[in-house]
Scaffold this motif. Structure first.
Motif, PDB file in Angstrom:
ATOM      1  N   SER A 267       0.031  17.194 -11.611  1.00 50.95           N
ATOM      2  CA  SER A 267      -0.081  15.928 -10.893  1.00 50.95           C
ATOM      3  C   SER A 267       1.298  15.390 -10.505  1.00 50.95           C
ATOM      4  O   SER A 267       2.267  15.576 -11.242  1.00 50.95           O
ATOM      5  CB  SER A 267      -0.802  14.891 -11.766  1.00 50.95           C
ATOM      6  OG  SER A 267      -2.096  15.333 -12.094  1.00 50.95           O
ATOM      7  N   PRO A 268       1.396  14.714  -9.357  1.00 48.28           N
ATOM      8  CA  PRO A 268       2.653  14.107  -8.956  1.00 48.28           C
ATOM      9  C   PRO A 268       3.017  12.924  -9.860  1.00 48.28           C
ATOM     10  O   PRO A 268       2.174  12.397 -10.594  1.00 48.28           O
ATOM     11  CB  PRO A 268       2.383  13.625  -7.524  1.00 48.28           C
ATOM     12  CG  PRO A 268       1.203  14.427  -7.068  1.00 48.28           C
ATOM     13  CD  PRO A 268       0.376  14.630  -8.301  1.00 48.28           C
ATOM     14  N   PRO A 269       4.271  12.481  -9.817  1.00 53.58           N
ATOM     15  CA  PRO A 269       4.712  11.347 -10.631  1.00 53.58           C
ATOM     16  C   PRO A 269       4.268  10.012 -10.034  1.00 53.58           C
ATOM     17  O   PRO A 269       3.664   9.984  -8.944  1.00 53.58           O
ATOM     18  CB  PRO A 269       6.242  11.484 -10.592  1.00 53.58           C
ATOM     19  CG  PRO A 269       6.496  12.113  -9.261  1.00 53.58           C
ATOM     20  CD  PRO A 269       5.351  13.072  -9.038  1.00 53.58           C
ATOM     21  N   PRO A 270       4.556   8.903 -10.699  1.00 53.03           N
ATOM     22  CA  PRO A 270       4.175   7.588 -10.172  1.00 53.03           C
ATOM     23  C   PRO A 270       4.751   7.351  -8.772  1.00 53.03           C
ATOM     24  O   PRO A 270       5.858   7.797  -8.462  1.00 53.03           O
ATOM     25  CB  PRO A 270       4.798   6.620 -11.187  1.00 53.03           C
ATOM     26  CG  PRO A 270       4.931   7.405 -12.443  1.00 53.03           C
ATOM     27  CD  PRO A 270       5.221   8.810 -12.014  1.00 53.03           C
ATOM     28  N   GLU A 271       3.972   6.664  -7.949  1.00 51.83           N
ATOM     29  CA  GLU A 271       4.381   6.246  -6.605  1.00 51.83           C
ATOM     30  C   GLU A 271       4.575   7.393  -5.621  1.00 51.83           C
ATOM     31  O   GLU A 271       5.107   7.200  -4.533  1.00 51.83           O
ATOM     32  CB  GLU A 271       5.650   5.378  -6.673  1.00 51.83           C
ATOM     33  CG  GLU A 271       5.461   4.107  -7.489  1.00 51.83           C
ATOM     34  CD  GLU A 271       6.728   3.270  -7.571  1.00 51.83           C
ATOM     35  OE1 GLU A 271       7.499   3.242  -6.595  1.00 51.83           O
ATOM     36  OE2 GLU A 271       6.943   2.655  -8.627  1.00 51.83           O
ATOM     37  N   PHE A 272       4.143   8.599  -6.006  1.00 51.21           N
ATOM     38  CA  PHE A 272       4.110   9.707  -5.053  1.00 51.21           C
ATOM     39  C   PHE A 272       2.721   9.684  -4.451  1.00 51.21           C
ATOM     40  O   PHE A 272       1.750  10.118  -5.061  1.00 51.21           O
ATOM     41  CB  PHE A 272       4.389  11.039  -5.750  1.00 51.21           C
ATOM     42  CG  PHE A 272       4.790  12.153  -4.815  1.00 51.21           C
ATOM     43  CD1 PHE A 272       6.132  12.393  -4.555  1.00 51.21           C
ATOM     44  CD2 PHE A 272       3.835  12.944  -4.200  1.00 51.21           C
ATOM     45  CE1 PHE A 272       6.513  13.424  -3.701  1.00 51.21           C
ATOM     46  CE2 PHE A 272       4.206  13.969  -3.344  1.00 51.21           C
ATOM     47  CZ  PHE A 272       5.555  14.207  -3.083  1.00 51.21           C
ATOM     48  N   THR A 273       2.601   9.144  -3.235  1.00 46.29           N
ATOM     49  CA  THR A 273       1.305   8.827  -2.659  1.00 46.29           C
ATOM     50  C   THR A 273       0.583  10.065  -2.146  1.00 46.29           C
ATOM     51  O   THR A 273       1.170  11.147  -1.995  1.00 46.29           O
ATOM     52  CB  THR A 273       1.458   7.829  -1.497  1.00 46.29           C
ATOM     53  OG1 THR A 273       2.154   8.494  -0.414  1.00 46.29           O
ATOM     54  CG2 THR A 273       2.246   6.600  -1.934  1.00 46.29           C
ATOM     55  N   LEU A 274      -0.688   9.877  -1.834  1.00 45.10           N
ATOM     56  CA  LEU A 274      -1.466  10.963  -1.255  1.00 45.10           C
ATOM     57  C   LEU A 274      -0.878  11.363   0.095  1.00 45.10           C
ATOM     58  O   LEU A 274      -0.867  12.551   0.446  1.00 45.10           O
ATOM     59  CB  LEU A 274      -2.929  10.543  -1.092  1.00 45.10           C
ATOM     60  CG  LEU A 274      -3.923  11.655  -0.737  1.00 45.10           C
ATOM     61  CD1 LEU A 274      -3.969  12.708  -1.823  1.00 45.10           C
ATOM     62  CD2 LEU A 274      -5.314  11.073  -0.505  1.00 45.10           C
ATOM     63  N   ALA A 275      -0.369  10.390   0.852  1.00 45.33           N
ATOM     64  CA  ALA A 275       0.286  10.693   2.132  1.00 45.33           C
ATOM     65  C   ALA A 275       1.544  11.533   1.902  1.00 45.33           C
ATOM     66  O   ALA A 275       1.830  12.464   2.667  1.00 45.33           O
ATOM     67  CB  ALA A 275       0.630   9.396   2.858  1.00 45.33           C
ATOM     68  N   ASP A 276       2.310  11.202   0.858  1.00 44.30           N
ATOM     69  CA  ASP A 276       3.491  12.007   0.510  1.00 44.30           C
ATOM     70  C   ASP A 276       3.079  13.443   0.203  1.00 44.30           C
ATOM     71  O   ASP A 276       3.730  14.401   0.631  1.00 44.30           O
ATOM     72  CB  ASP A 276       4.203  11.431  -0.721  1.00 44.30           C
ATOM     73  CG  ASP A 276       4.888  10.106  -0.460  1.00 44.30           C
ATOM     74  OD1 ASP A 276       5.324   9.870   0.682  1.00 44.30           O
ATOM     75  OD2 ASP A 276       4.990   9.301  -1.414  1.00 44.30           O
TER      76      ASP A 276
END
Length: 310
Positions: free
Chosen positions: A140-149
């Motif tokens: 999973s990505p880290p905090p604040e790494f959005t789906l758009a990112d």
């Protein structure tokens, strides 16, 4: 070259206790060890054990990178991480009982990746990855790494024309299905997120999903897996083993599977090898240890059956 991408790497602190942890009493730690954490790094570790050239990518914090780099050096994992100044790579605390199976994992969330490093990561991929390469994005990505990112990241990797493998969950898993990747490994619970037709059987759904995903594996834990490829579905039955910890077993499977593809092995051989490696991992207490010798023995006990729809 095979590149693994871990957006939220960790340093695992393994805390060994005698018995299962209980409330309202002192749970004395017998010993403590360190390991690398994050699915992509575990995949790199497996590839390195198979002597397959690979490089781990991602973003680490400057404050404790020397410790992480030391662990990676011991495991012979080559890397080219971007560094975020003033941040600390997260710690994942893993409590392991020496008298029972299973473990308790308590991971920190990790730091938010800066906009500058998000851009730098995309540029790094454009510079490094070619059509002949393979990229494994796991975890999973880290905090604040959005789906758009994340969509921008996947599109950037796909634009290179490389083989793209993903081990994801939740909305990131659904996005990978939507965009179409070359390899995907949801577990028996995660597959519910991406079913095409709820009234259809699991294998019917897998056949449909596999029209856009070259290799689709659904993990069933100790019971093995299903694999869909080129219109066929295979049931893979794992050998029985004495479980110490199943943490990292899925990563071990992915690493061995990708290794097999890179070596152009037949699919049955890839499935047997990956299942044998995963079964070996289950027999060890930490997050990443498995034995190639054990795996070679265990793979001969794997059963593969082609599933015929009624």
């Amino acid at each position: 070259m095979i590149y693994t991408l871990t957006l939220n790497p960790a340093i695992d602190q393994l805390l060994f206790v005698k018995r299962d942890v209980k409330k309202r009493q002192a749970n004395r730690i017998i010993r403590s060890e360190w390991d690398c954490g994050g699915k992509g790094l575990h995949v790199s570790g497996v590839l390195s054990q198979f002597s397959i050239k690979n490089e781990a990518l991602g973003i680490v914090g400057s404050q404790n990178r020397a410790q992480l780099y030391g662990i990676l050096s011991e495991k012979q994992i080559a890397h080219d991480f971007l560094v975020q100044q003033g941040e600390r790579t997260r710690t994942s605390f893993v409590i392991i009982s020496e008298e029972s199976s299973g473990s308790i994992m308590m991971p920190e969330s990790g730091f938010a990746i800066s906009d500058a490093n998000k851009i730098a990561l995309l540029e790094q991929i454009r510079q490094k990855v070619t059509q002949e390469d393979m990229v494994v994005i796991a975890g999973s990505p880290p905090p604040e790494f959005t789906l758009a990112d994340f969509e921008t990241l996947l599109q950037t990797v796909k634009a290179t024309g490389c083989f793209l493998a993903c081990d994801l969950s939740g909305e990131y898993l659904r996005l990978a299905v939507k965009l179409g990747v070359d390899f995907l490994k949801p577990n028996e619970h995660e597959i519910q997120e991406i079913l095409v037709e709820e009234s259809a059987t699991l294998t019917e759904n897998m056949r449909e999903l596999a029209k856009n995903i070259r290799y689709l594996v659904v993990s069933l834990g100790q019971h093995g897996s299903y694999c869909a490829h080129e219109g066929k579905v295979y049931r893979v039955i794992a050998p029985p083993v004495t479980e110490k910890s199943d943490t990292g077993a899925g990563d071990c499977f992915v690493g061995a599977f990708i290794a097999g593809i890179s070596e152009h092995l037949p699919l049955p051989e890839i499935l047997k090898r990956a299942t044998g490696c995963s079964a070996s991992k289950v027999m060890h207490a930490d997050s990443s240890t498995f034995s190639l010798v054990e795996a070679e023995i265990l793979k001969e006990q794997v059963t593969i059956i082609e599933v015929e729809e009624m």
